[in-house]
Design an enzyme around this catalytic site. Sequence first.
Site, PDB file in Angstrom:
ATOM      1  NE  ARG A 113      -3.817   0.934   1.985  1.00  0.00           N
ATOM      2  CZ  ARG A 113      -5.009   1.181   2.522  1.00  0.00           C
ATOM      3  NH1 ARG A 113      -5.125   1.999   3.544  1.00  0.00           N
ATOM      4  NH2 ARG A 113      -6.090   0.611   2.053  1.00  0.00           N
ATOM      5  CG  HIS A 137      -8.433   0.577  -2.706  1.00  0.00           C
ATOM      6  ND1 HIS A 137      -7.682  -0.499  -2.269  1.00  0.00           N
ATOM      7  CD2 HIS A 137      -9.110   1.025  -1.598  1.00  0.00           C
ATOM      8  CE1 HIS A 137      -7.899  -0.682  -0.978  1.00  0.00           C
ATOM      9  NE2 HIS A 137      -8.748   0.216  -0.550  1.00  0.00           N
ATOM     10  CD  GLN A 152     -13.030  -0.760  -0.567  1.00  0.00           C
ATOM     11  OE1 GLN A 152     -12.166  -0.599   0.285  1.00  0.00           O
ATOM     12  NE2 GLN A 152     -14.282  -1.079  -0.255  1.00  0.00           N
ATOM     13  CG  ASP A 175     -12.935   7.478  -0.951  1.00  0.00           C
ATOM     14  OD1 ASP A 175     -12.840   7.391   0.294  1.00  0.00           O
ATOM     15  OD2 ASP A 175     -11.969   7.268  -1.720  1.00  0.00           O
ATOM     16  CB  CYS A 190     -13.786   2.427   0.224  1.00  0.00           C
ATOM     17  SG  CYS A 190     -13.299   4.168   0.279  1.00  0.00           S
ATOM     18  NE  ARG A 196     -11.187  -4.126   0.891  1.00  0.00           N
ATOM     19  CZ  ARG A 196     -10.184  -3.319   1.274  1.00  0.00           C
ATOM     20  NH1 ARG A 196     -10.408  -2.313   2.088  1.00  0.00           N
ATOM     21  NH2 ARG A 196      -8.944  -3.496   0.812  1.00  0.00           N
TER      22      ARG A 196
HETATM   23  N1  NVA Z   1      -9.367   7.504  -1.506  1.00  0.00           N
HETATM   24  C1  NVA Z   1      -9.024   7.075  -0.192  1.00  0.00           C
HETATM   25  C2  NVA Z   1      -9.353   5.624  -0.013  1.00  0.00           C
HETATM   26  C3  NVA Z   1      -9.110   5.086   1.364  1.00  0.00           C
HETATM   27  C4  NVA Z   1      -9.460   3.647   1.491  1.00  0.00           C
HETATM   28  C5  NVA Z   1      -7.546   7.317   0.057  1.00  0.00           C
HETATM   29  O1  NVA Z   1      -6.727   7.024  -0.826  1.00  0.00           O
HETATM   30  O2  NVA Z   1      -7.200   7.807   1.135  1.00  0.00           O
HETATM   31  N1   CP Z   2     -11.176   0.845   2.618  1.00  0.00           N
HETATM   32  C1   CP Z   2      -9.901   0.744   3.037  1.00  0.00           C
HETATM   33  O1   CP Z   2      -8.995   0.465   2.263  1.00  0.00           O
HETATM   34  O2   CP Z   2      -9.727   0.955   4.366  1.00  0.00           O
HETATM   35  P1   CP Z   2      -8.342   1.078   5.128  1.00  0.00           P
HETATM   36  O3   CP Z   2      -7.690   2.365   4.672  1.00  0.00           O
HETATM   37  O4   CP Z   2      -8.698   1.105   6.575  1.00  0.00           O
HETATM   38  O5   CP Z   2      -7.500  -0.098   4.764  1.00  0.00           O
END
Ligand code: NVA
Ligand code: CP
Length: 330
Positions: free
Chosen positions: A108, A135, A138, A231, A272, A317
């Site tokens: 990540r 992502h 997800q 989101d 998400c 998830r």
């Molecule tokens: N768009 C958000 C998704 C988090 C799961 C981010 O990248 O922070």
């Molecule tokens: N939706 C998601 O990816 O959550 P986290 O950032 O908690 O992993």
Amino acid sequence: MPRSLSGRSFLKLLDFTTEEIQYLLELSKDFKNLKRTNTPHKYLQGKNIVLLFEKTSTRTRCSFEVAGNDLGMGVTYLDPGSSQMGKKESLEDTAKVLGRMYDGIEYRGFDQQIVEDLAKYAGVPVWNGLTTDFHPTQMLADVLTIQENFGYYKGLTLVFMGDARNNVANSLMVVSAKLGINFVACGPKANMPEKKLVDICKKIAKENGCTITLTDDVKKGTKNADVIYTDIWVSMGEPDNIWEKRIKLLKPYQVNDAVMKNANPNAIFLHCLPSFHDLETTIGKDIYKKFGLKEMEVTDKVFRSKQSKVFDEAENRMHTIKAVMYATLK
Ligand code: NVA
Ligand code: CP
């Protein structure tokens, strides 16, 4: 049945065929069933995986850890501060080292190119746990949740409200095109997905009998919606000083009662997560002090409504990530 996914990386859904995505969804259902019936499924005993996080996480990290343990694997977690990657050691060297010790690597972080390069050098499957662009894990949870609610997904209409060019919105556009779901990006013109990706998705959508629509009109955009999705307005890695601008830009795209009423009567709400729907977070409190907003991308009422399936989605998830690991490592 698609050909085996064994040995493949899971970097973005553009790399997978419709049949392969469907296969992963079927597998996810099987794993959910095994978990629900308390049936042991340590199918990958003896294997080890490493989770490399350069951004924070709750759901993704826990899903990989629990799924890894359920499959009988050893799991190592490396947090943003505790690996040498990029600081004292190149990405290429880190990937080669981890590939010697582990059977699979989750990443990540930031640029999509990083996860693509990890996969290129590691020699073992790499799974994208979120980059700035995509992502993909997800998406499987989201589609599984949609399928559980409607019994099918092909032909439904999914509307993403807000920052329609972020990783989640991009990925929803791709998965929708691949699976025959009509996708609507509903947000300001300045925050629409990149033309290049839109063009690719429109071509895929045409092959699968669905449409991709971009609109800044909330009324038109959310009419006939089966799934309303949003989101957070500022994603991880974006600067804090962008909040004010984003709030002004995205406030008209908040998911509230009016939006849900304009959608189909049996529409569901997905997110998400994490979400700013109340004042129970430090960032939420800070935003309230500075800009007077008590809730942001979704109202607390919608978030807690019967139409909201966000916690089923979060649980999914884990089942879907388990399917991805199993399919690529077995
Ligand atoms: N768009 C958000 C998704 C988090 C799961 C981010 O990248 O922070
Ligand atoms: N939706 C998601 O990816 O959550 P986290 O950032 O908690 O992993």
